[in-house]
Design an enzyme around this catalytic site. Structure first.
Site, short mmCIF file in Angstrom:
data_model
loop_
_atom_site.label_atom_id
_atom_site.label_comp_id
_atom_site.label_asym_id
_atom_site.label_seq_id
_atom_site.Cartn_x
_atom_site.Cartn_y
_atom_site.Cartn_z
N LYS A 176 3.01 1.54 -5.30
CA LYS A 176 3.85 1.04 -6.40
C LYS A 176 3.05 0.88 -7.70
O LYS A 176 3.49 1.30 -8.77
CB LYS A 176 4.48 -0.31 -6.00
CG LYS A 176 5.41 -0.24 -4.81
CD LYS A 176 6.08 -1.56 -4.51
CE LYS A 176 5.10 -2.65 -4.10
NZ LYS A 176 4.36 -2.33 -2.85
N THR A 177 1.86 0.26 -7.60
CA THR A 177 1.04 0.04 -8.78
C THR A 177 0.55 1.36 -9.37
O THR A 177 0.49 1.52 -10.59
CB THR A 177 -0.15 -0.88 -8.42
OG1 THR A 177 0.36 -2.10 -7.86
CG2 THR A 177 -0.98 -1.21 -9.65
N HIS A 186 3.12 -7.04 0.19
CA HIS A 186 2.68 -7.76 1.39
C HIS A 186 3.60 -8.95 1.64
O HIS A 186 3.91 -9.71 0.73
CB HIS A 186 1.23 -8.22 1.23
CG HIS A 186 0.57 -8.56 2.53
ND1 HIS A 186 0.90 -9.67 3.27
CD2 HIS A 186 -0.40 -7.91 3.23
CE1 HIS A 186 0.16 -9.72 4.35
NE2 HIS A 186 -0.65 -8.66 4.36
N ASP A 200 0.82 -1.22 0.00
CA ASP A 200 0.00 0.00 0.00
C ASP A 200 0.85 1.27 0.00
O ASP A 200 0.43 2.30 0.54
CB ASP A 200 -0.97 0.00 1.19
CG ASP A 200 -2.11 1.01 1.00
OD1 ASP A 200 -2.50 1.24 -0.15
OD2 ASP A 200 -2.57 1.59 2.00
#
Length: 642
Positions: A21-22, A69, A18
């Site tokens: 990055k995306t 994660h 979270d």
């Protein structure tokens, strides 16, 4: 079909879950790398995703967005295993978090040396918080490849920082990101396998080395199955060929579902064997709160492959966090790993990084304490990366092994051309004996093996007087090395040329000359001759030979034996009562001839680089060569006599 640019790099996007990055990848490329429904539903990446990017300069880059994660650590490691550079994403409102640190360790273990940090979600914080987060990153980056790189504030909402990120990526690529070896045989870890109706099996990965073309035949490792390349594509564009550093999809012919899987390797046929044991230079992760104990079960990640292994620490019982050591991973199932590959070690039942390092060699031989000294000496040579030291360490570890540039390159992962030069130089220096144009044997082993062969022939024929010769296979079984057939043939030929053996009815016997030298059967005489021959091109005295044999009080006897060897033309006596073997003399002549051909002259100062001795020791030899008409002295220099 179009051709892909030669220069192409893969950049990993790493960081805590979270931390945007995306979003960063989407802002740079327009591609959402979270494509699975479960990823969109949970709002986090599970698999690593790939997005193509064409920089302002025209350079093509593949961005690899990895999961943040810790539960998906295996996919993070797979995604980062083949990147050339990295962007570390840190959310401005969170700062440095556990996986930020862990991802930086993974990148370090994979040998990444280029990259920078991006401070994401910059729109959510005030200026003071942004500055504090930047300081947090600078503290983390100290001592890493990020230390001198920029920290760029970025926002996917208002677009700030996007142009700066593109500019830094462009500049970093122009400055020279670590590149992969396009000259080596093709090799690629498979990280995706898909089956398409009408096409069949398509596998994807980042090419580690070499080039692949449509129509090529490739081998699947492990397994050994050969397949054919039907077609290639890169980022949905059909291409004729693809080289090291490029992300590529390969449509394979001749392989069905279940015959190839993620973690397997595609390689040029015959260039890679599945490895059962990995000898690794390992560092235990500084973030790990536990030691590694010898005999502990761990998971080993190499490329996209992961396997369980027994970790055997060489020379000690445990490693503590931050400590380096040599470790053998004994895999439960073989992997398509190669020397110089990087690897990551994780605990068996915990998604955390325990350590990482470099594979020094793949082997089928278990590390044993009884052979520890030789094994550790060889691995220490590999650690240096110095081809000269590696050749000497290889000769010491396996004295009977035939050394070739191709074999050394394959076993070390270093360049073949470098080894060709090293082998040639060490042959000229007398450390190696050339068996043919490209194969070499330790000179010490060759000399000792010849002595053992002559002894075996003499002993066998003395014990069985009905024999008139001994077969090559019998000779091979009578000496304490498992010499390769080519090496044994060479040594037998040498013994025949030197007049020690004679070829008789397809076998070998002592030559007439050797039989006449009955006194050579005196063990001490043989040892004296061996000591003089071992000195090579360095002239020796009675005192030196006596000391070498451990007989300092037997100088008169050693002098008599040297006189006998001189009378039989095995040894040459020089001025100042110095001695050199007949073979050493011929080697010295060859080296001096080559030196004069290159330099135009030979001076006493050249004794050290050419003969391996100082001018005082070399001068009697030079005077002998003048006396026999090989050289002509002109002042302080010598030239070849016409």
């Amino acid at each position: 079909m179009g051709a892909i640019m030669q220069r192409h790099y893969t950049v990993g996007i790493a960081g805590h879950v979270d931390h945007g990055k995306t979003t960063l990848v989407a802002a740079l490329t327009g591609v959402d790398t979270d494509r699975m429904q479960v990823e969109k539903a949970r709002g986090l990446s599970i698999e690593f995703g790939i997005a193509p990017l064409v920089l302002p300069s025209g350079l093509r880059v593949s961005l690899v967005d990895v999961p943040g994660h810790r539960d998906f650590m295996k996919n993070t490691i797979r995604g980062l295993s083949a990147v050339d550079a990295a962007i570390l994403a840190v959310a401005a409102d969170d700062g440095v978090m556990p996986q930020t640190r862990e991802h930086l360790e993974i990148l370090r273990f994979f040998g990444v040396t280029a990259g920078f940090a991006v401070l994401t979600k910059a729109d959510l914080v005030d200026r003071e918080t942004l500055e504090m987060a930047a300081l947090d990153i600078e503290e983390l980056a100290a001592g890493s490849f990020l230390e001198n790189g920029p920290v760029i504030p970025f926002s996917g909402i208002d677009g700030r920082g996007r142009d700066e990120v593109l500019a830094v990526l462009d500049g970093m690529a122009a400055a020279g990101i670590r590149s992969k070896a396009s000259s080596k045989p093709f090799r690629m870890f498979v990280d995706q396998v898909r089956i398409f109706q009408g096409l069949g099996t398509v596998v994807s990965g980042t090419i580690l080395s070499g080039t692949v073309r449509a129509g090529d035949r490739l081998e699947i490792v492990p397994g050994g199955k050969t397949v054919r390349v039907r077609s290639l594509e890169s980022h949905h564009n059909a291409v004729e060929s693809a080289s090291a550093g490029l992300r590529v999809g390969i449509n394979l012919q001749g392989v069905g579902a279940g015959e190839i899987a993620r973690g397997m390797v595609l390689s040029e046929p015959g260039c890679l064997e599945a490895a059962a044991y990995l000898n690794v230079e390992l560092e235990l992760c500084r973030l790990s709160g536990q030691p590694l104990r010898s005999g502990q079960r761990v998971k080993v990640h190499v490329g996209s492959a992961v396997g369980s292994a027994l970790a055997v620490i060489m020379g000690r019982e445990e490693l503590v966090p931050g400590q380096r050591g040599l470790v053998q991973f004994r895999l439960t199932a073989p992997l398509g790993a190669a020397p110089r590959d990087r690897c990551i070690m994780t605990p068996m039942n915990s998604p955390s990084v325990l350590g990482g390092g470099t594979i020094l060699e793949t082997t089928r031989v278990k590390f044993r304490r009884a052979r520890a000294e030789r094994t550790l000496a060889y691995l220490t040579g590999l650690q240096t990366g110095d081809p000269g030291r590696i050749v000497k360490a290889a000769a010491a570890a396996q004295p009977a092994a035939v050394l070739t540039a191709e074999g050394l390159s394959r076993s070390t992962g270093l360049d073949r051309a470098v080894f060709e030069n090293v082998l040639k130089r060490q042959s000229e220096a007398g450390f190696l004996v050339p068996l043919d144009a490209g194969s070499f044997l330790s000179a010490e082993t060759a000399q000792e093996a010849k002595r053992k062969i002559a002894e075996a022939v003499e002993r066998t024929l003395a014990e069985d007087t009905l024999r008139d010769q001994i077969s090559k296979s019998h000779i091979a079984a009578s000496i304490p090395w498992n010499l390769e057939p080519g090496a044994l043939d060479f040594l037998l030929g040498e013994l025949v040329r030197e007049g020690v053996l004679a070829s008789v009815n397809g076998g070998y016997a002592l030559s007439e000359m050797h039989r006449r030298l009955g006194s050579l059967r005196d063990p001490l005489l043989a040892r004296v001759l061996e000591a003089v021959e071992r000195a090579g091109t360095v002239t020796v005295t009675v005192a030196v030979i006596s000391a070498a044999l451990g007989l300092p009080d037997e100088k008169p006897k050693v002098r008599r034996l040297l006189g006998h060897l001189v009378s039989k033309r095995h040894v040459v006596m020089l001025g100042g009562e110095r001695y050199i073997s007949r073979r050493g003399l011929e080697t010295a002549k060859d080296r001096i001839r080559a030196w004069i051909a290159k330099q135009g002259r030979f001076t006493p100062a050249d004794c050290n680089p050419v003969l391996g001795c100082g001018r005082t020791i070399g001068l009697p030899l030079l005077e002998h060569l003048d006396a026999i008409g090989f050289t002509e002295r002109r002042g302080n220099e010598r030239v070849l006599r016409e």
